[in-house]
Design a protein around this motif. Structure first.
Motif, PDB file in Angstrom:
ATOM      1  N   PRO A  19       0.815  -1.224   0.000  1.00 35.60           N
ATOM      2  CA  PRO A  19       0.000   0.000   0.000  1.00 35.60           C
ATOM      3  C   PRO A  19       0.843   1.266   0.000  1.00 35.60           C
ATOM      4  O   PRO A  19       0.419   2.295  -0.552  1.00 35.60           O
ATOM      5  CB  PRO A  19      -0.833  -0.125   1.281  1.00 35.60           C
ATOM      6  CG  PRO A  19      -0.864  -1.583   1.586  1.00 35.60           C
ATOM      7  CD  PRO A  19       0.477  -2.090   1.156  1.00 35.60           C
ATOM      8  N   LEU A  20       2.028   1.229   0.614  1.00 34.49           N
ATOM      9  CA  LEU A  20       2.904   2.395   0.610  1.00 34.49           C
ATOM     10  C   LEU A  20       3.410   2.683  -0.798  1.00 34.49           C
ATOM     11  O   LEU A  20       3.487   3.847  -1.214  1.00 34.49           O
ATOM     12  CB  LEU A  20       4.095   2.188   1.550  1.00 34.49           C
ATOM     13  CG  LEU A  20       3.802   1.885   3.015  1.00 34.49           C
ATOM     14  CD1 LEU A  20       5.098   1.888   3.817  1.00 34.49           C
ATOM     15  CD2 LEU A  20       2.803   2.876   3.595  1.00 34.49           C
ATOM     16  N   GLN A  25       3.205   6.173  -5.583  1.00 34.51           N
ATOM     17  CA  GLN A  25       3.111   6.378  -7.028  1.00 34.51           C
ATOM     18  C   GLN A  25       2.218   7.559  -7.402  1.00 34.51           C
ATOM     19  O   GLN A  25       2.355   8.110  -8.491  1.00 34.51           O
ATOM     20  CB  GLN A  25       2.596   5.110  -7.712  1.00 34.51           C
ATOM     21  CG  GLN A  25       3.624   3.997  -7.777  1.00 34.51           C
ATOM     22  CD  GLN A  25       3.070   2.790  -8.503  1.00 34.51           C
ATOM     23  OE1 GLN A  25       2.302   1.998  -7.950  1.00 34.51           O
ATOM     24  NE2 GLN A  25       3.431   2.650  -9.754  1.00 34.51           N
ATOM     25  N   ALA A  26       1.324   7.929  -6.511  1.00 31.13           N
ATOM     26  CA  ALA A  26       0.461   9.080  -6.778  1.00 31.13           C
ATOM     27  C   ALA A  26       1.186  10.401  -6.521  1.00 31.13           C
ATOM     28  O   ALA A  26       0.665  11.464  -6.860  1.00 31.13           O
ATOM     29  CB  ALA A  26      -0.795   8.999  -5.915  1.00 31.13           C
ATOM     30  N   VAL A  27       2.375  10.320  -5.925  1.00 29.10           N
ATOM     31  CA  VAL A  27       3.098  11.519  -5.511  1.00 29.10           C
ATOM     32  C   VAL A  27       4.336  11.771  -6.356  1.00 29.10           C
ATOM     33  O   VAL A  27       4.632  12.906  -6.727  1.00 29.10           O
ATOM     34  CB  VAL A  27       3.493  11.411  -4.021  1.00 29.10           C
ATOM     35  CG1 VAL A  27       4.305  12.620  -3.572  1.00 29.10           C
ATOM     36  CG2 VAL A  27       2.256  11.240  -3.147  1.00 29.10           C
ATOM     37  N   ALA A 195      -0.640   8.706   5.021  1.00 33.88           N
ATOM     38  CA  ALA A 195       0.315   9.514   5.766  1.00 33.88           C
ATOM     39  C   ALA A 195       1.686   9.478   5.102  1.00 33.88           C
ATOM     40  O   ALA A 195       2.397  10.496   5.044  1.00 33.88           O
ATOM     41  CB  ALA A 195       0.411   9.023   7.209  1.00 33.88           C
ATOM     42  N   PHE A 196       2.043   8.308   4.590  1.00 40.24           N
ATOM     43  CA  PHE A 196       3.325   8.184   3.882  1.00 40.24           C
ATOM     44  C   PHE A 196       3.338   9.052   2.634  1.00 40.24           C
ATOM     45  O   PHE A 196       4.320   9.764   2.369  1.00 40.24           O
ATOM     46  CB  PHE A 196       3.562   6.719   3.519  1.00 40.24           C
ATOM     47  CG  PHE A 196       4.866   6.446   2.815  1.00 40.24           C
ATOM     48  CD1 PHE A 196       6.070   6.737   3.430  1.00 40.24           C
ATOM     49  CD2 PHE A 196       4.884   5.884   1.544  1.00 40.24           C
ATOM     50  CE1 PHE A 196       7.289   6.476   2.792  1.00 40.24           C
ATOM     51  CE2 PHE A 196       6.079   5.623   0.897  1.00 40.24           C
ATOM     52  CZ  PHE A 196       7.287   5.913   1.525  1.00 40.24           C
ATOM     53  N   ALA A 197       2.244   9.025   1.880  1.00 43.06           N
ATOM     54  CA  ALA A 197       2.150   9.849   0.681  1.00 43.06           C
ATOM     55  C   ALA A 197       2.230  11.331   1.022  1.00 43.06           C
ATOM     56  O   ALA A 197       2.886  12.109   0.320  1.00 43.06           O
ATOM     57  CB  ALA A 197       0.854   9.541  -0.066  1.00 43.06           C
ATOM     58  N   ALA A 198       1.576  11.724   2.108  1.00 42.73           N
ATOM     59  CA  ALA A 198       1.623  13.125   2.524  1.00 42.73           C
ATOM     60  C   ALA A 198       3.039  13.528   2.905  1.00 42.73           C
ATOM     61  O   ALA A 198       3.497  14.625   2.566  1.00 42.73           O
ATOM     62  CB  ALA A 198       0.662  13.348   3.684  1.00 42.73           C
ATOM     63  N   TRP A 199       3.718  12.639   3.606  1.00 38.75           N
ATOM     64  CA  TRP A 199       5.106  12.910   3.992  1.00 38.75           C
ATOM     65  C   TRP A 199       6.000  13.063   2.762  1.00 38.75           C
ATOM     66  O   TRP A 199       6.819  13.993   2.682  1.00 38.75           O
ATOM     67  CB  TRP A 199       5.598  11.795   4.896  1.00 38.75           C
ATOM     68  CG  TRP A 199       7.043  11.923   5.287  1.00 38.75           C
ATOM     69  CD1 TRP A 199       7.560  12.716   6.261  1.00 38.75           C
ATOM     70  CD2 TRP A 199       8.139  11.231   4.705  1.00 38.75           C
ATOM     71  NE1 TRP A 199       8.925  12.557   6.321  1.00 38.75           N
ATOM     72  CE2 TRP A 199       9.304  11.654   5.375  1.00 38.75           C
ATOM     73  CE3 TRP A 199       8.244  10.286   3.676  1.00 38.75           C
ATOM     74  CZ2 TRP A 199      10.564  11.156   5.052  1.00 38.75           C
ATOM     75  CZ3 TRP A 199       9.504   9.798   3.353  1.00 38.75           C
ATOM     76  CH2 TRP A 199      10.646  10.232   4.041  1.00 38.75           C
ATOM     77  N   GLY A 201       5.032  13.917  -0.158  1.00 42.31           N
ATOM     78  CA  GLY A 201       4.618  15.131  -0.853  1.00 42.31           C
ATOM     79  C   GLY A 201       5.227  16.389  -0.269  1.00 42.31           C
ATOM     80  O   GLY A 201       5.389  17.397  -0.966  1.00 42.31           O
ATOM     81  N   GLN A 202       5.563  16.348   0.984  1.00 37.67           N
ATOM     82  CA  GLN A 202       6.177  17.500   1.631  1.00 37.67           C
ATOM     83  C   GLN A 202       7.686  17.564   1.388  1.00 37.67           C
ATOM     84  O   GLN A 202       8.348  18.520   1.795  1.00 37.67           O
ATOM     85  CB  GLN A 202       5.906  17.451   3.142  1.00 37.67           C
ATOM     86  CG  GLN A 202       4.443  17.597   3.500  1.00 37.67           C
ATOM     87  CD  GLN A 202       4.171  17.281   4.963  1.00 37.67           C
ATOM     88  OE1 GLN A 202       5.094  17.003   5.722  1.00 37.67           O
ATOM     89  NE2 GLN A 202       2.899  17.285   5.341  1.00 37.67           N
ATOM     90  N   SER A 203       8.203  16.526   0.694  1.00 37.12           N
ATOM     91  CA  SER A 203       9.642  16.474   0.382  1.00 37.12           C
ATOM     92  C   SER A 203      10.502  16.669   1.619  1.00 37.12           C
ATOM     93  O   SER A 203      11.448  17.465   1.643  1.00 37.12           O
ATOM     94  CB  SER A 203       9.992  17.535  -0.675  1.00 37.12           C
ATOM     95  OG  SER A 203       9.264  17.339  -1.859  1.00 37.12           O
ATOM     96  N   VAL A 204      10.145  15.942   2.684  1.00 36.41           N
ATOM     97  CA  VAL A 204      10.878  16.063   3.940  1.00 36.41           C
ATOM     98  C   VAL A 204      12.272  15.458   3.779  1.00 36.41           C
ATOM     99  O   VAL A 204      12.439  14.401   3.168  1.00 36.41           O
ATOM    100  CB  VAL A 204      10.123  15.339   5.067  1.00 36.41           C
ATOM    101  CG1 VAL A 204      10.917  15.361   6.361  1.00 36.41           C
ATOM    102  CG2 VAL A 204       8.763  15.994   5.282  1.00 36.41           C
ATOM    103  N   GLU A 205      13.266  16.116   4.313  1.00 35.13           N
ATOM    104  CA  GLU A 205      14.634  15.582   4.299  1.00 35.13           C
ATOM    105  C   GLU A 205      14.711  14.424   5.284  1.00 35.13           C
ATOM    106  O   GLU A 205      14.266  14.525   6.420  1.00 35.13           O
ATOM    107  CB  GLU A 205      15.628  16.660   4.717  1.00 35.13           C
ATOM    108  CG  GLU A 205      17.080  16.279   4.495  1.00 35.13           C
ATOM    109  CD  GLU A 205      17.407  16.117   3.017  1.00 35.13           C
ATOM    110  OE1 GLU A 205      18.223  15.248   2.699  1.00 35.13           O
ATOM    111  OE2 GLU A 205      16.838  16.865   2.203  1.00 35.13           O
ATOM    112  N   VAL A 206      15.274  13.304   4.799  1.00 36.00           N
ATOM    113  CA  VAL A 206      15.353  12.090   5.613  1.00 36.00           C
ATOM    114  C   VAL A 206      16.813  11.839   5.961  1.00 36.00           C
ATOM    115  O   VAL A 206      17.696  12.064   5.153  1.00 36.00           O
ATOM    116  CB  VAL A 206      14.783  10.884   4.839  1.00 36.00           C
ATOM    117  CG1 VAL A 206      14.723   9.655   5.736  1.00 36.00           C
ATOM    118  CG2 VAL A 206      13.410  11.207   4.291  1.00 36.00           C
ATOM    119  N   ASN A 207      17.054  11.361   7.151  1.00 39.28           N
ATOM    120  CA  ASN A 207      18.433  11.208   7.624  1.00 39.28           C
ATOM    121  C   ASN A 207      18.795   9.758   7.913  1.00 39.28           C
ATOM    122  O   ASN A 207      19.390   9.445   8.925  1.00 39.28           O
ATOM    123  CB  ASN A 207      18.646  12.037   8.903  1.00 39.28           C
ATOM    124  CG  ASN A 207      18.510  13.517   8.637  1.00 39.28           C
ATOM    125  OD1 ASN A 207      19.090  14.028   7.687  1.00 39.28           O
ATOM    126  ND2 ASN A 207      17.742  14.201   9.456  1.00 39.28           N
TER     127      ASN A 207
END
Length: 222
Positions: A19-20, A25-27, A195-199, A201-207
């Motif tokens: 599902p993730l 894929q929509a983002v 929630a994963f798609a929203a995250w 979509g926000q292009s959050v920097e991941v560490n």
């Protein structure tokens, strides 16, 4: 920005992450790389030992992700000692679909459901062609693509990418932006595709991913 997805069609945690992948894929574009967890020397005939090994992990995946596992899988496929678990044929089918019209991930999702919910033998060419036809592919054209893909080279390249990223197994996700890769730990998002798609979509920097419980090793789901 692109999301790279290193998977195996017989990886239970990859099914848990299905599902993730669909939400992602929509983002943004998602590129799939198959790792061949049960290819070559690692292919296995179904046995009581294999069943007893995978069932506790599968039940944990179901509990952790909410993904359904069917009785046809637990009490059918996992008791069929004539069945072979071989990653290479479904990888070839996914590669063929991607080659024909870019729907490799769609076919992968269908095959995961067929395996884990419906208990189908997705290493069998006839089963793969059945699902390809259900998705609208012409039988002969799909078969030609299926027979022409180079799975060995693809798996080799996927494992090289996995090593480059520092990934530990399947699934491994990494965001690529301007040629730079960042591992994504999906464990907080399992069961929460929107929630994963929203995250994303926000292009959050991941560490970095750290240790993730949502992982199959290179040679099996442990």
């Amino acid at each position: 920005m692109v999301l790279h997805y290193i998977y195996d069609p017989l990886c239970g945690w990859c099914y848990g992450a299905k599902p993730l992948v669909q939400a992602a894929q929509a983002v943004l574009p998602v590129i799939a790389h198959a790792g061949g967890m049960m290819s070559g020397a690692n292919r296995q005939r179904v046995s009581s030992q294999l069943r007893n090994y995978v069932m506790p992990h599968d039940r944990r995946i179901a509990e952790y992700t909410g993904q359904p596992f069917g009785e046809a899988y637990f009490e059918g496929l996992l008791r069929d000692d004539t069945a072979i678990f071989d990653s290479t044929p479904p990888i070839a089918a996914v590669m063929a679909a991607e080659t024909v019209d870019g729907r490799g991930l769609e076919l992968l999702g269908r095959l995961q459901t067929a395996h884990y919910l419906e208990g189908r033998r997705i290493a069998d060419e006839s089963v793969l062609l059945e699902f390809a036809r259900q998705m609208g592919y012409a039988g002969e054209a799909f078969l030609a693509a299926f027979q022409s893909v180079d799975t060995e080279q693809h798996i080799k390249a996927s494992r090289a990418l996995l090593a480059q990223l520092g990934g530990q197994g399947f699934p491994t996700f990494a965001l690529e932006r301007d040629g730079q890769f960042t591992l994504v730990d999906i464990s907080p998002w399992l069961g929460k595709p929107q929630a994963f798609a929203a995250w994303l979509g926000q292009s959050v920097e991941v560490n970095g991913a750290g240790e993730s419980p949502a992982l199959c090793g290179l040679d099996g789901c442990a």
